[in-house]
Design a protein around this motif. Structure first.
Motif, PDB file in Angstrom:
ATOM      1  N   SER A 134      46.873   3.049  14.832  1.00  0.00           N
ATOM      2  CA  SER A 134      48.115   2.002  14.555  1.00  0.00           C
ATOM      3  C   SER A 134      48.993   2.366  13.318  1.00  0.00           C
ATOM      4  O   SER A 134      48.348   2.273  12.279  1.00  0.00           O
ATOM      5  N   HIS A 151      50.948   0.364  12.451  1.00  0.00           N
ATOM      6  CA  HIS A 151      51.632  -0.954  12.106  1.00  0.00           C
ATOM      7  C   HIS A 151      51.054  -1.251  10.601  1.00  0.00           C
ATOM      8  O   HIS A 151      52.036  -1.685   9.708  1.00  0.00           O
ATOM      9  N   HIS A 183      50.055   4.111  18.044  1.00  0.00           N
ATOM     10  CA  HIS A 183      51.247   2.752  18.114  1.00  0.00           C
ATOM     11  C   HIS A 183      52.157   2.969  16.855  1.00  0.00           C
ATOM     12  O   HIS A 183      51.421   3.027  15.892  1.00  0.00           O
ATOM     13  N   TYR A 194      54.337   3.490  22.228  1.00  0.00           N
ATOM     14  CA  TYR A 194      53.088   3.922  22.482  1.00  0.00           C
ATOM     15  C   TYR A 194      52.940   5.038  22.914  1.00  0.00           C
ATOM     16  O   TYR A 194      53.739   5.691  23.728  1.00  0.00           O
ATOM     17  N   GLU A 223      58.702  -1.129  19.919  1.00  0.00           N
ATOM     18  CA  GLU A 223      57.071  -1.028  20.062  1.00  0.00           C
ATOM     19  C   GLU A 223      57.098   0.652  20.690  1.00  0.00           C
ATOM     20  O   GLU A 223      57.798   0.521  21.673  1.00  0.00           O
ATOM     21  N   THR A 249      41.102  -0.595  13.673  1.00  0.00           N
ATOM     22  CA  THR A 249      41.404  -1.107  14.974  1.00  0.00           C
ATOM     23  C   THR A 249      40.499  -2.378  14.989  1.00  0.00           C
ATOM     24  O   THR A 249      40.576  -3.688  15.433  1.00  0.00           O
TER      25      THR A 249
END
Length: 158
Positions: A64, A66, A141, A131, A129, A72
């Motif tokens: 990710s 983000h 992501h 993916y 977003e 995770t």
């Protein structure tokens, strides 16, 4: 040759901002399956809060972008602290994205995010977003949030 996913997102955003509708080819069966996978993950994680089922949709080595400082497992532990008990699952996403696009192994969601409060003190905005799917699982992501409405009334000034 396949288009870069960020180029696709930019083209879609341009079409949305100019009031146009991007012309897209129909999903292949693989793209349709990827769209369902991402929408299921989004629903299970952010609406139902069933993190065990959501985690099962992630590939080993999921990345990710983000929060690169958070693993995770740390991400799901944080989600569980925020919402410890799963809610009812109707099997249908409630916060329907404005746009869902699939291109090969990439799925993009564009959502309006009204009345969000939290560390960003955002009253309204747009959520992007992206993916990447690998072998039927979510492998990677990226996301971005744009504040469209400014901080809510009474929020501290930066």
């Amino acid at each position: 040759m396949r288009a870069n996913p960020f180029t696709i997102a930019m083209m879609a955003g341009l079409g949305l901002s100019l009031g146009g509708t991007p012309t897209l080819a129909a999903d292949t069966p693989g793209e349709a399956a990827n769209r369902v996978l991402v929408l299921d993950y989004f629903r299970l994680t952010f609406e139902v809060h069933d993190f065990d089922k959501a985690r099962a949709l992630l590939a080993p080595g999921y990345i990710s972008h983000h929060n690169a400082k958070e693993s995770t497992e740390q991400m799901f532990a944080r989600f569980k602290r925020q919402s410890p008990t799963p809610g009812p699952d109707t099997g249908v996403i409630q916060n329907t994205p404005v746009l869902v696009m699939a291109d090969g192994d990439f799925v993009m969601l564009f959502m309006r995010a009204p009345n969000i409060e939290g560390p960003r003190n955002v009253s309204q905005g747009s959520d992007f977003e992206l993916y990447r799917i690998e072998n039927g699982k979510i492998a990677e992501h990226w996301d971005a949030f744009a504040n469209a409405g400014g901080p809510p009334p009474g929020a501290p000034k930066p």
